[in-house]
Motif scaffolding. Structure first.
Motif, mmCIF file in Angstrom:
data_model
loop_
_atom_site.group_PDB
_atom_site.id
_atom_site.type_symbol
_atom_site.label_atom_id
_atom_site.label_comp_id
_atom_site.label_asym_id
_atom_site.label_seq_id
_atom_site.Cartn_x
_atom_site.Cartn_y
_atom_site.Cartn_z
ATOM 1 N N ALA A 1 0.869 -1.170 0.000
ATOM 2 C CA ALA A 1 0.000 0.000 0.000
ATOM 3 C C ALA A 1 0.910 1.226 0.000
ATOM 4 N N TRP A 2 0.423 2.326 -0.527
ATOM 5 C CA TRP A 2 1.320 3.467 -0.713
ATOM 6 C C TRP A 2 1.802 4.066 0.605
ATOM 7 N N ASP A 3 0.990 4.015 1.664
ATOM 8 C CA ASP A 3 1.471 4.525 2.944
ATOM 9 C C ASP A 3 2.546 3.607 3.519
ATOM 10 N N GLU A 4 2.434 2.308 3.274
ATOM 11 C CA GLU A 4 3.471 1.375 3.697
ATOM 12 C C GLU A 4 4.747 1.578 2.885
ATOM 13 N N PHE A 5 4.574 1.856 1.597
ATOM 14 C CA PHE A 5 5.723 2.047 0.721
ATOM 15 C C PHE A 5 6.574 3.235 1.176
ATOM 16 N N ALA A 6 5.943 4.264 1.723
ATOM 17 C CA ALA A 6 6.687 5.418 2.221
ATOM 18 C C ALA A 6 7.671 5.002 3.310
ATOM 19 N N LYS A 7 7.320 3.999 4.097
ATOM 20 C CA LYS A 7 8.215 3.510 5.146
ATOM 21 C C LYS A 7 9.429 2.803 4.541
ATOM 22 N N LEU A 8 9.213 2.092 3.433
ATOM 23 C CA LEU A 8 10.337 1.469 2.737
ATOM 24 C C LEU A 8 11.271 2.541 2.187
ATOM 25 N N GLU A 9 10.709 3.628 1.653
ATOM 26 C CA GLU A 9 11.531 4.723 1.149
ATOM 27 C C GLU A 9 12.367 5.343 2.262
ATOM 28 N N ASP A 10 11.817 5.397 3.473
ATOM 29 C CA ASP A 10 12.593 5.911 4.605
ATOM 30 C C ASP A 10 13.803 5.022 4.878
ATOM 31 N N LEU A 11 13.621 3.712 4.781
ATOM 32 C CA LEU A 11 14.744 2.789 4.970
ATOM 33 C C LEU A 11 15.783 2.976 3.874
ATOM 34 N N VAL A 12 15.317 3.175 2.639
ATOM 35 C CA VAL A 12 16.235 3.409 1.520
ATOM 36 C C VAL A 12 17.078 4.647 1.782
ATOM 37 N N GLU A 13 16.446 5.702 2.274
ATOM 38 C CA GLU A 13 17.180 6.939 2.549
ATOM 39 C C GLU A 13 18.273 6.717 3.588
ATOM 40 N N VAL A 14 17.960 5.974 4.642
ATOM 41 C CA VAL A 14 18.972 5.691 5.664
ATOM 42 C C VAL A 14 20.106 4.862 5.065
ATOM 43 N N MET A 15 19.745 3.868 4.261
ATOM 44 C CA MET A 15 20.763 2.973 3.698
ATOM 45 C C MET A 15 21.619 3.644 2.634
ATOM 46 N N SER A 16 21.198 4.816 2.150
ATOM 47 C CA SER A 16 21.989 5.531 1.148
ATOM 48 C C SER A 16 23.083 6.387 1.781
ATOM 49 N N SER A 17 23.137 6.443 3.100
ATOM 50 C CA SER A 17 24.149 7.263 3.773
ATOM 51 C C SER A 17 25.550 6.704 3.531
ATOM 52 N N ASP A 18 26.531 7.577 3.552
ATOM 53 C CA ASP A 18 27.916 7.157 3.332
ATOM 54 C C ASP A 18 28.372 6.179 4.399
ATOM 55 N N GLU A 19 27.888 6.356 5.623
ATOM 56 C CA GLU A 19 28.323 5.483 6.712
ATOM 57 C C GLU A 19 27.919 4.040 6.454
ATOM 58 N N ILE A 20 26.708 3.829 5.955
ATOM 59 C CA ILE A 20 26.287 2.470 5.611
ATOM 60 C C ILE A 20 26.978 2.012 4.335
ATOM 61 N N GLY A 21 27.195 2.940 3.413
ATOM 62 C CA GLY A 21 27.836 2.598 2.143
ATOM 63 C C GLY A 21 29.226 2.038 2.311
ATOM 64 N N ARG A 22 29.895 2.388 3.406
ATOM 65 C CA ARG A 22 31.240 1.864 3.632
ATOM 66 C C ARG A 22 31.251 0.608 4.496
ATOM 67 N N GLY A 23 30.073 0.187 4.945
ATOM 68 C CA GLY A 23 30.020 -0.943 5.856
ATOM 69 C C GLY A 23 29.356 -2.162 5.265
ATOM 70 N N PRO A 24 29.330 -3.255 6.034
ATOM 71 C CA PRO A 24 28.793 -4.528 5.531
ATOM 72 C C PRO A 24 27.294 -4.506 5.269
ATOM 73 N N LEU A 25 26.541 -3.596 5.906
ATOM 74 C CA LEU A 25 25.109 -3.557 5.629
ATOM 75 C C LEU A 25 24.819 -3.185 4.184
ATOM 76 N N ARG A 26 25.776 -2.546 3.521
ATOM 77 C CA ARG A 26 25.574 -2.159 2.130
ATOM 78 C C ARG A 26 25.557 -3.370 1.218
ATOM 79 N N ARG A 27 26.174 -4.466 1.644
ATOM 80 C CA ARG A 27 26.254 -5.658 0.799
ATOM 81 C C ARG A 27 25.013 -6.520 1.041
ATOM 82 N N VAL A 28 23.863 -5.940 0.714
ATOM 83 C CA VAL A 28 22.598 -6.603 1.030
ATOM 84 C C VAL A 28 22.427 -7.948 0.332
ATOM 85 N N PRO A 29 22.713 -8.073 -0.969
ATOM 86 C CA PRO A 29 22.518 -9.395 -1.595
ATOM 87 C C PRO A 29 23.319 -10.483 -0.903
#
Length: 285
Positions: free
Chosen positions: A182-210
């Protein structure tokens, strides 16, 4: 992308004996679909018609089907979800407005829309992708709310349907793909995407999601939850604020315990968030 109305057949069946002529209803539904498409194109596509730096204006979309309650369109990947959400909101509003002008339908709440989206490359086969797109739209069926289902193709093999995607992304009682949002639920996924796009996560193991999603599948190496806990520890030590934001975003998606990746139904949001993040990276590249 394929979008159509939810419960349209049942809606018209319910008009039998209530209205002597349903042709005005069909016309109103078709008009609502066209109006919703026009609104979404103006709201989402208009700003992208002029290429950066000038040049010949190009509409980043190509309609394939627009009629009745159906819309099928090819468009630039980074615009697809905003377009679908804009269309769905307008479709709900327009069907309510236009049906309300018909004798016998006053007070009708309007219809909702279901959307299937396949993110694909220009050299991948269109026919198979379109068939998958239609099946994803069926997966998003829910008469009480507009929903969206999406999948990003990463290779030459295209899943035949949503069941095949589910089989590819499920194991040990967990699933890494949520069938629809649902679109209101999807907004919560977008919030997670925004957090995961940070440089701090980008340099760490959480970035290797697959890799994290696949951890432990072969039976060798550390267990998935151990990999996840290690990744969180690295993030907490490196960037406490980002760590807190990540846990909060996961909590909003139903993952209440910091030691696990999944919600009460076994859904792990990380891969869906990774897919959306990759779409943004692909466009930037």
């Amino acid at each position: 992308m394929h979008i159509d109305g939810n419960g349209v057949g049942r809606f018209f069946a319910g008009l039998q004996g209530k209205l002597s002529d349903v042709r005005p209803v069909s016309a109103a539904l078709a008009q609502a679909t066209k109006d919703a498409a026009a609104e979404a194109m103006i709201a989402v596509l208009k700003a992208s018609v002029q290429p950066p730096g000038g040049g010949k204006p190009v509409v980043p979309a190509r309609p394939i089907l627009l009629g009745g309650d159906d819309l099928t369109v090819l468009l630039r990947a980074d615009l697809a979800l905003d377009f679908a959400q804009s269309f769905s909101a307008a479709f709900e509003r327009k069907t309510k407005e236009l049906f309300g002008q018909i004798e016998g339908l006053q007070g009708h709440e309007g219809l909702t829309a279901k959307t299937g989206i396949v993110f694909m490359g220009p050299k991948q086969p269109f026919v198979q992708a379109y068939e998958l797109c239609e099946d994803l739209a069926k997966e998003a069926r829910a008469e009480t709310q507009s929903r969206v289902s999406f999948w990003r193709l990463t290779g030459a093999m295209i899943p035949r349907d949503a069941d095949e995607i589910e089989a590819l992304t499920s194991r040990d009682g967990m699933t890494f793909w949520r069938k629809s949002w649902a679109w209101d639920e999807f907004a919560k996924l977008e919030d997670l995407v925004e957090v995961m796009s940070s440089d701090e996560i980008g340099r760490g193991p959480l970035r290797r999601v697959p890799e994290l999603a696949q951890a432990g599948r072969t039976g060798s190496g550390p267990a998935p939850e151990e990999v996840y806990r290690r990744a969180l520890n690295v993030l907490r030590n490196r960037a406490p604020a980002i760590h807190a934001g990540f846990l909060n975003a996961m909590r909003e998606l139903g993952v209440d315990h910091a030691e696990t990746r999944f919600d009460a139904d076994g859904y792990v949001p990380l891969l869906d968030a990774h897919v959306l993040g990759k779409l943004a990276e692909d466009q930037a590249a």
